[in-house]
Design an enzyme around this catalytic site. Structure first.
Site, mmCIF file in Angstrom:
data_model
loop_
_atom_site.group_PDB
_atom_site.id
_atom_site.type_symbol
_atom_site.label_atom_id
_atom_site.label_comp_id
_atom_site.label_asym_id
_atom_site.label_seq_id
_atom_site.Cartn_x
_atom_site.Cartn_y
_atom_site.Cartn_z
ATOM 1 N N ASP A 44 0.785 -1.206 -0.031
ATOM 2 C CA ASP A 44 -0.039 -0.018 0.095
ATOM 3 C C ASP A 44 0.774 1.317 0.006
ATOM 4 O OD1 ASP A 44 -1.908 -1.866 0.275
ATOM 5 O OD2 ASP A 44 -2.893 -1.124 2.191
ATOM 6 N N LYS A 131 -27.815 -13.666 -11.081
ATOM 7 C CA LYS A 131 -28.390 -12.411 -11.164
ATOM 8 C C LYS A 131 -28.036 -11.682 -9.920
ATOM 9 C CE LYS A 131 -32.993 -10.354 -12.127
ATOM 10 N NZ LYS A 131 -32.762 -9.356 -10.942
HETATM 11 S S1 IVH Z 1 -28.298 -9.202 -18.606
HETATM 12 C C1 IVH Z 1 -31.043 -7.949 -21.993
HETATM 13 N N1 IVH Z 1 -27.134 -10.181 -16.232
HETATM 14 O O1 IVH Z 1 -31.507 -7.658 -13.557
HETATM 15 C C2 IVH Z 1 -30.430 -8.433 -20.729
HETATM 16 N N2 IVH Z 1 -28.997 -8.625 -15.857
HETATM 17 O O2 IVH Z 1 -34.529 -7.806 -13.723
HETATM 18 C C3 IVH Z 1 -29.588 -7.372 -19.773
HETATM 19 N N3 IVH Z 1 -29.249 -8.133 -13.342
HETATM 20 O O3 IVH Z 1 -31.946 -4.548 -14.819
HETATM 21 C C4 IVH Z 1 -29.435 -7.839 -18.643
HETATM 22 N N4 IVH Z 1 -27.728 -9.356 -12.721
HETATM 23 O O4 IVH Z 1 -29.902 -4.920 -13.714
HETATM 24 C C5 IVH Z 1 -28.167 -9.474 -16.600
HETATM 25 N N5 IVH Z 1 -26.068 -11.368 -14.622
HETATM 26 C C6 IVH Z 1 -26.983 -10.485 -14.909
HETATM 27 C C7 IVH Z 1 -27.863 -9.520 -14.064
HETATM 28 C C8 IVH Z 1 -28.710 -8.702 -14.446
HETATM 29 C C9 IVH Z 1 -28.576 -8.544 -12.241
HETATM 30 C C10 IVH Z 1 -30.306 -7.219 -13.285
HETATM 31 C C11 IVH Z 1 -30.332 -5.964 -14.586
HETATM 32 C C12 IVH Z 1 -31.696 -5.858 -14.821
HETATM 33 C C13 IVH Z 1 -32.420 -6.629 -13.776
HETATM 34 C C14 IVH Z 1 -33.743 -7.218 -14.564
#
Ligand code: IVH
Length: 697
Positions: A44, A131
């Site tokens: 650091d 997700k």
């Molecule tokens: S892909 C068109 N991948 O979930 C596809 N979204 O409920 C774009 N989210 O607003 C999204 N983890 O913020 C994707 N691994 C992931 C995700 C993710 C969280 C969120 C994203 C979106 C929401 C939809």
């Protein structure tokens, strides 16, 4: 807020320019090693020295402060407000599916949409990743340098939070590597706080007397929309990239698949959702979801499902979007394990030991695929700690098969007229005053005749943990108790078919079945089962088994004093006291007498009863001082099959007399009862195959 150069005038020499650039690149590399790969190469202090050197150059020649300089991560400015901006390409939400059936239905719709577009067969390759439960953001890079950060907002329009985003330590301020980079690149992802960091953040807030965050997502969202950037900087935020927005590929070859886009983002220095995987076919997607679900708690951040995206980017374009969400991707959500609902009432139940247990009666709500309408509240202190009132909106949680729990209440939703909850001071079943020991958290009803306690003891007696009497469930026991036909377990064994037939819905067949089941239980019951069925506090199946190994029957157990009980391995003072309390309570002794008269009186296991040694089946009384503690001696005798007595009675077989035996010796001699001295006793023990030195205590 850039400083005006003071120390130097004129243009910076080329060597200084080069050094500034070199420092920016070096610092970016060390930042990436530290925050993204977790493999720092320098200390650091060394990092700070490089950083200070760069700051110094930038102070002297402000025009050298690059767009991607790490000094821009410091923030510290106060914004007047957040400016709104339209996304070039809308940030859609995702449709949810909750089961394999719903997933297959989604896939079918997807294939139908594909077929409508007449492009031959759809390849069912899906990129799957967890997700993340955070705040969706879009980062824009022009020629490899971060130029803007925009929140998702309503999907159409977001807020510009570029300065706040620069404080996110794992976010590349410029793309890693030599390029070529896209001329323009939008990277979408989630701002999250790791669970570990969240716990530390909240514990710090608690120490400082600040309000705690309900969850990592709230803390992350609040941090990003902060006007005071130094606050944003103080939160342990991370950005995880999961998809692309608008891209002008420029000199670069365009990515063709989601999986190659993810690899590219990683090469550019982005963190991505952990454990993403390319799944071939719908079955592989289902397996991945199950895999992630089982490991959910092991992920460093909160995840609430898996996102499955068609791997082909051309395929994604072709399928496009519905009004709400993409046709090419879906969120496969894990069953919710938390839900919000209203606390309608707090019911207080009386258990068989008299403990008063509050139970939350809830407006029914589905949690993890199961309707929940009750949750345990443990005790009065828990209600106080959660600050619960009837009428509150509460969060309920259910993990696997465990009993649902209330984890918190929502202060904003508290009704204005609610009153603090008062724990009852009298037993809700019998009306007698209840009491609570100063060092305990439980209120108890001490009335042994309390109908609720009796009912609970009876239920325990017939349950699986007790005699396991088939068919005799809660409903019937309740009726038998209410009608006064049975008020103690022993009464059950006196039930007759005609008596049972008086009950509604009871037929000849069922009545006969009950009587037969009880008869069968009478002959089948073993000593450990019966001890367990009595419902002695702190005595579960395992302790009952241990006790049954050390005593020949309930008489002997009832006669054992605290000392003798504690001489048994695994029996501590608390359990010993509970056993003594049980056998010193007259109402319990009456139940035991009833059981005996019904013939429900098992003795220690067959093997021991048939023990052939000289002490087998002999009743013995101990007196005087022995070389080893009396309870140890008693336990050894019991092991040899002897029945230990605490006083003279009919047919006592031996008195074991140590030093200073007192009146018992005289009495034995008067009644012609054989007296053993310690040496003789030890010899008989040895003849029984028991060696005193093996004593467990
Ligand atoms: S892909 C068109 N991948 O979930 C596809 N979204 O409920 C774009 N989210 O607003 C999204 N983890 O913020 C994707 N691994 C992931 C995700 C993710 C969280 C969120 C994203 C979106 C929401 C939809």
């Amino acid at each position: 807020m850039e400083k005006v150069g003071n120390g130097s005038s004129g243009k910076a020499p080329q060597a200084v320019k080069d050094r500034a650039r070199q420092l920016v690149d070096e610092l970016a590399r060390h930042n990436y090693l530290y925050h993204t790969l977790d493999t720092p190469e320098i200390s650091d202090e060394e990092y700070d020295a490089l950083f200070a050197e760069l700051l110094d150059i930038e102070e002297n020649w402000p025009e050298l402060r690059a767009q991607d300089s790490p000094t821009r991560r410091i923030g510290g400015s106060l914004l007047d407000g957040l400016e709104k901006k339209r996304h070039q390409r809308r940030m859609y939400g995702l449709d949810n599916v909750f089961s394999p059936e719903e997933w297959l239905a989604f896939l079918e719709r997807m294939e139908r949409a594909w077929d409508d577009r007449g492009q031959g067969r759809m390849k069912t390759d899906f990129w799957c990743d967890p997700k993340l439960d955070g705040l969706a953001m879009e980062m824009s890079y022009a020629n490899g340098v971060l130029t803007q950060a925009l929140t998702r907002g309503d999907g159409e329009t977001g807020e510009i939070v570029t300065e706040a985003a620069r404080t996110i330590r794992n976010l590349p301020l410029s793309l890693r590597g030599q390029g070529p980079f896209p001329a323009y690149l939008e990277v979408r992802g989630e701002v999250v706080i790791f669970k570990e960091d969240f716990a530390a953040l909240n514990s710090l807030r608690q120490q400082n007397g600040e309000r705690l965050f309900a969850n990592p997502r709230n803390a992350a969202a609040g941090a990003m929309r902060q006007l005071d950037i130094s606050v944003t900087r103080s939160r342990p935020l991370r950005f995880m990239a999961y998809s692309l927005g608008v891209v002008d590929w420029g000199a670069m070859a365009a990515c063709e698949t989601q999986s190659s886009a993810m690899a590219m983002l990683e090469a550019f220095g982005f963190a991505t959702p952990p454990q993403g995987r390319l799944c071939h076919g719908s079955g592989a997607v289902e397996e991945y979801v199950e895999w992630a679900r089982l490991r959910r708690s092991g992920f460093p951040m909160e995840i609430d499902g898996v996102v499955a995206k068609l791997d082909s980017l051309a395929g994604q374009e072709l399928l496009g979007f519905t009004a709400r969400a993409p046709r090419f991707a879906v969120a496969f959500k894990f069953p919710a394990i938390q839900a919000e609902t209203v606390l309608k009432e707090i019911e207080v139940q009386v258990g068989r030991t008299g403990a008063l247990t509050p139970v939350a009666i809830l407006e029914p709500v589905p949690v993890g695929g199961v309707m929940v309408s009750r949750a345990t509240l443990h005790n009065e202190d828990e209600i106080k700690a959660l600050d619960l009132r009837v009428g509150d909106t509460v969060r309920v949680q259910r993990a696997g098969d465990v009993i649902p729990e209330i984890t918190g209440m929502l202060p904003d939703k508290r009704p204005a007229d609610s009153k603090p909850y008062e724990f009852p001071k009298t037993c809700p079943a019998c009306g007698q005053p209840v009491h609570r020991e100063p060092d305990e958290s439980v209120w108890r009803c001490d009335n042994l005749a309390c109908p609720a306690r009796r009912l609970r003891s009876m239920l325990h007696f017939v349950s699986k943990s007790g005699l396991d009497i088939q068919g005799l469930g809660e409903k019937w026991i309740e009726q038998l108790v209410a009608a006064g036909v049975a008020s103690s377990p022993a009464d059950l064994f006196r039930l007759t078919v005609p008596e049972l037939l008086k009950f509604e819905r009871m037929g000849e067949k069922l009545a006969a079945k009950f009587v037969a089941a009880l008869d069968e239980a009478k002959t089948r019951v073993t000593l450990p089962k019966l001890i367990g069925a009595l419902g002695i506090r702190h005595v579960g199946a395992e302790t009952a088994r241990v006790l049954a190994e050390n005593f020949n029957d309930l008489d002997e157990l009832a006669a054992a004093d605290t000392e003798r009980l504690m001489a048994i391995k695994d029996i501590g003072p608390e359990v010993a006291a509970a056993i003594r309390f049980f056998f010193e309570t007259p109402a319990n002794l009456a139940v035991l007498e009833h059981l005996r008269s019904e013939g429900v009186w098992p003795v220690r296991g067959e093997a021991l009863r048939k023990a052939s040694g000289p002490l087998a089946g002999k009743s013995m009384l101990f007196t005087g001082t022995l070389t080893q503690a009396r309870p140890v001696m008693q336990q050894m005798a019991a092991k040899a099959g002897a029945i230990i007595k605490n006083s003279f009675g009919k047919g006592l077989d031996y008195l074991v007399a140590g030093e200073n035996p007192g009146s018992k010796l005289e009495k034995a001699q008067k009644n012609n009862i054989p007296v053993l001295d310690e040496k003789q006793f030890l010899e008989l023990l040895a003849d029984s195959g028991i060696n005193i030195s093996e004593s467990e205590s």
